[in-house]
Scaffold this active site. Structure first.
Site, PDB file in Angstrom:
ATOM      1  CE  LYS A  17      -2.283  -0.630   3.812  1.00  0.00           C
ATOM      2  NZ  LYS A  17      -1.598  -1.849   4.285  1.00  0.00           N
ATOM      3  N   GLY A  18       1.920   1.224   0.813  1.00  0.00           N
ATOM      4  CA  GLY A  18       2.764   2.410   0.944  1.00  0.00           C
ATOM      5  C   GLY A  18       3.437   2.792  -0.356  1.00  0.00           C
ATOM      6  CB  ILE A  19       5.297   0.815  -2.902  1.00  0.00           C
ATOM      7  CG1 ILE A  19       6.384   0.362  -1.917  1.00  0.00           C
ATOM      8  CG2 ILE A  19       5.899   1.077  -4.272  1.00  0.00           C
ATOM      9  CD1 ILE A  19       7.512   1.350  -1.756  1.00  0.00           C
ATOM     10  CB  CYS A 381      23.529   6.688  15.170  1.00  0.00           C
ATOM     11  SG  CYS A 381      22.668   7.223  16.672  1.00  0.00           S
ATOM     12  CD  GLU A 405      23.226   2.891  24.428  1.00  0.00           C
ATOM     13  OE1 GLU A 405      22.145   2.397  24.068  1.00  0.00           O
ATOM     14  OE2 GLU A 405      23.976   3.509  23.654  1.00  0.00           O
ATOM     15  CG  HIS A 508      20.202   8.137  12.043  1.00  0.00           C
ATOM     16  ND1 HIS A 508      20.296   6.761  11.993  1.00  0.00           N
ATOM     17  CD2 HIS A 508      20.197   8.470  13.364  1.00  0.00           C
ATOM     18  CE1 HIS A 508      20.333   6.274  13.231  1.00  0.00           C
ATOM     19  NE2 HIS A 508      20.279   7.292  14.082  1.00  0.00           N
ATOM     20  CD  GLU A 510      20.261   6.260   8.394  1.00  0.00           C
ATOM     21  OE1 GLU A 510      19.869   5.689   9.428  1.00  0.00           O
ATOM     22  OE2 GLU A 510      21.328   6.907   8.336  1.00  0.00           O
TER      23      GLU A 510
END
Length: 537
Positions: A17-19, A381, A405, A508, A510
Site C-alpha cells: 500500500k505504501g509504495i 550514530c 550506555e 542519520h 540515510e
C-alpha cells in the site's frame, strides 16, 4: 479545495500500500500539484520509537523529530518531500490526545465515545495534514487490512469524510492480492471480491482497486473484478511484482492511475513529466558494476530494520553505475578470529545505528578491521560512537574505554549521556530527535562530501554523545572532528583523513537520501568502495 485520497488494504498485510500511495503521490506532484501524504497505524503504541525493529522494522525520523513508520521513508524518497508530525498517526496517539482533553474537561461532561470523539480526532489529523502544508492533495494510507478490529475507527472516519466533504472531494483506493496457485496454474479473484465486500459493509465503496499479482491479469479477469466489485474496468490497476520498486510509478502511470483520480476530482493538470524517473529506472535495470558492502548490525535478520540505509546505499551506487551487493552480518557473530573470513571480501564496511550492548564487541572488531586494513568505512550514530571507542582502545591505549550506555562503570566513558538527558525517565519521544545543524570543518573529507557546504541540516536520534574531554587526545593521534554543532560542543562527524575513507556521523544521513540525489556521506563512501568494485559478468 483540498482533495483527499484514502488507501486501504485487504486480503493480507505488507501488500505494498505504501509504495502504491507514494507512486501516486509522485505522479500527482509531477503534474504540478502540491501533495502531502500520511500513514495511520492502528497499534496502541503512541509511536514506533520504543518498538523492537524485529516487531516493526526501522523507525524513520522526520525533520521535526517525529519517530514514525518506515513507510514515511518511502513517501519522502518517492515524492521528494519532507514530512511532519501529522504524517504518522497511531491509535495510541489518538486515544492519548482524546483522554487528555477529557481530563481537561474539554468535552464538557459528555460521555467520550469512539463515535464521535475518536473519529473526530482522526478526521482532524487528516485535515491538519493538508492545512499545515497548504496541499492540493492529501493521501492517507491506513495500516493493516480491512476487517482488523484495530482499524475500525479509522475506516469509520474515512466513511464520514465523504459526507463531510462531498463525494467529489474524496477518492477511495483499495489494494488487494490476487494469489496465483501454482499447482492449478490459476489466479484467484475471490479473495479480492470478499475484501471489497468487507469494505463495503463498513459503508465505503472503493473508486479504484490496485491488485497485487505475480502474473499479468487478463482483460476477462479485469472485467470480472470490476463487475463483482462495482468499479470501472479501467479503475482496476494491476501491480505486478517488479525488479525494482522504482518501476512502480511508471507502471501505474501507463494504466492512467493519476488521470482517473484527477478526472474524479474534476482537476485539470498537465501530464506528469516522468522523463527523469524513466532515466533512473532504466539506469537501475542496467548497472554495470557490483560493489560488495558489509553491513555489521544488530537487527540483520529482518530486512526492513535498515531499509533507509539499504536504499541510501543503492542511491549512491546508481551514480557510480554500480549495484550494491549488501552482505548483512550479525555483529554477534563477528570475532577477532573470524573477522577476516567475514569481511575480507567487502569493498566497504558500514556499521549502522542501534541501541544496547548486544553485538557491541563485534561492531568494534569490524571497525578495527576496517581501520587497520584501510577498508572504506562509514559509521552511523552508534556506529560513530563505537568507532570512537575503538580508536580510544587501540590507538590511545585506553583498553577499558567504552560508552556509558554499554558500561556505566567504565573508567573512560568516551561516549556519555547528554546533559539534558540525565533527568529523563520516559523512553518514548525523549531522545535528541529531528533535524539539527552540523558545522563542517573546511577541507575535510566530510566537507568535500557535501560540496564544501559550511553547514548541513541532518536528522538525529540519540541520547549519548562524544565526551569532549577526550577530543584533544584523539586529535593528537590523527582523528579529525570534521563536523560539530554550531557552538562546537557536540561532535557530529569524525574522520581519519589518511585512510581511503573512514568517516562516521552521529546523525542519520540515510534519512535524507533520494534515488536521484544520494546523500553526501553515502555518495563519498560508495565512491571510495567503488575503487575495488567488480564489473558485472
Amino acid at each position: 479545495m483540498t482533495k483527499y485520497i484514502f488507501v486501504t488494504g485487504g486480503v493480507v498485510s505488507s501488500i505494498g500500500k505504501g509504495i502504491v500511495a507514494a507512486s501516486l503521490g509522485r505522479l500527482l506532484k509531477n503534474r504540478g500539484l502540491k501533495v502531502t501524504i500520511q500513514k495511520f497505524d492502528p497499534y496502541i503504541n503512541v509511536d514506533p520509537g520504543t518498538m523492537s525493529p524485529y516487531q516493526h522494522g526501522e523507525v524513520f525520523v522526520t525533520d521535526d523529530g517525529t519517530e514514525t513508520d518506515l513507510d514515511l521513508g518511502h513517501y519522502e524518497r518517492f515524492i521528494d518531500i519532507n514530512l511532519n508530525k501529522y504524517s504518522n498517526v497511531t491509535t495510541g496517539k489518538i486515544y492519548s490526545e482524546v483522554l487528555q482533553k477529557e481530563r481537561r474537561g474539554d468535552y464538557l461532561g459528555a460521555t467520550v465515545q469512539v463515535i464521535p470523539h475518536i473519529t473526530n480526532a482522526i478526521k482532524e489529523k487528516i485535515m491538519r495534514a493538508g492545512t499545515t502544508t497548504d496541499s492540493d492533495i492529501v493521501i492517507t494510507e491506513i495500516g493493516g487490512t480491512v476487517g482488523d478490529i484495530e482499524s475500525l475507527p479509522f475506516i469509520e472516519a474515512l466513511r464520514q469524510m465523504k459526507s463531510d466533504l462531498g463525494s467529489d472531494n474524496v477518492f477511495y483506493i483499495h489494494t488487494t492480492l490476487i494469489p496465483y496457485l501454482r499447482a492449478a496454474g490459476e489466479m484467484k479473484t475471490k479473495p479480492t471480491q470478499h475484501s471489497v465486500k468487507e469494505l463495503r459493509s463498513y459503508g465505503i465503496q472503493p473508486n479504484m482497486l490496485v491488485v497485487r499479482t505475480e502474473q499479468p491479469i487478463t482483460r476477462e479477469m479485469r472485467n470480472k473484478i470490476a463487475s463483482f466489485c462495482d468499479v470501472e474496468p479501467e479503475a482496476v490497476i494491476e501491480s505486478l511484482d517488479v525488479k525494482t520498486i522504482y518501476s512502480i510509478p511508471l507502471n501505474v502511470q501507463k494504466q492512467n492511475m493519476d488521470q482517473i483520480v484527477l478526472d474524479h476530482f474534476d482537476v485539470q493538470a498537465p501530464k506528469a513529466d516522468m522523463s527523469e524517473w524513466i532515466d533512473l529506472e532504466h539506469h537501475v535495470q542496467n548497472l554495470s558494476r557490483t560493489i560488495k558492502i558489509a553491513l555489521v548490525g544488530k537487527y540483520v535478520a529482518l530486512q526492513d530494520a535498515y531499509i533507509s540505509v539499504t536504499e541510501a546505499l543503492k542511491h549512491a551506487g546508481y551514480t557510480d553505475d554500480a549495484d550494491i551487493d549488501l552482505k548483512k552480518i550479525s555483529a554477534e557473530d563477528v570475532t577477532p578470529e573470524n573477522v577476516e573470513e567475514l569481511l575480507g571480501d567487502a569493498d566497504g564496511i558500514l556499521v549502522p545505528g542501534g541501541f544496547g550492548d548486544r553485538g557491541i564487541e563485534g561492531k568494534i572488531t569490524a571497525i578495527k578491521y576496517a581501520r587497520e586494513n584501510d577498508v572504506p568505512f562509514l559509521g552511523i550514530c552508534l556506529g560513530m560512537q563505537m568507532a570512537s571507542v575503538e580508536f580510544a582502545r587501540n590507538v590511545l591505549g585506553l583498553k577499558d574505554a567504552n560508552s556509558a550506555e554499554i558500561d556505566p562503570k567504565t573508567p573512560d566513558n568516551i561516549i556519555d549521556l547528554m546533559a539534558d538527558q540525565e533527568d529523563v525517565e520516559d523512553m518514548g519521544g525523549t531522545q535528541r530527535l529531528g533535524a539539527y545543524p552540523c558545522k563542517l570543518k573546511p577541507g575535510t573529507v566530510a566537507a568535500k562530501a557535501y560540496h564544501n557546504e559550511e553547514v548541513v541540516m541532518e536528522r538525529h536520534r540519540h541520547r549519548y554523545e562524544f565526551n569532549n574531554k577526550y577530543r584533544e587526545a584523539m586529535a593528537a593521534k590523527g582523528m579529525v572532528f570534521s563536523g560539530t554543532s554550531p557552538d562546537n560542543r557536540l561532535v557530529e562527524v569524525i574522520e581519519l583523513p589518511k585512510k581511503r575513507f573512514f568517516v562516521a556521523s552521529q546523525y542519520h544521513p540515510e534519512f535524507l537520501s533520494r534515488p536521484n540525489r544520494p546523500e553526501g556521506l553515502f555518495k563519498a563512501f560508495i565512491d571510495a568502495a567503488n575503487q575495488t568494485g567488480k564489473v558485472k559478468a
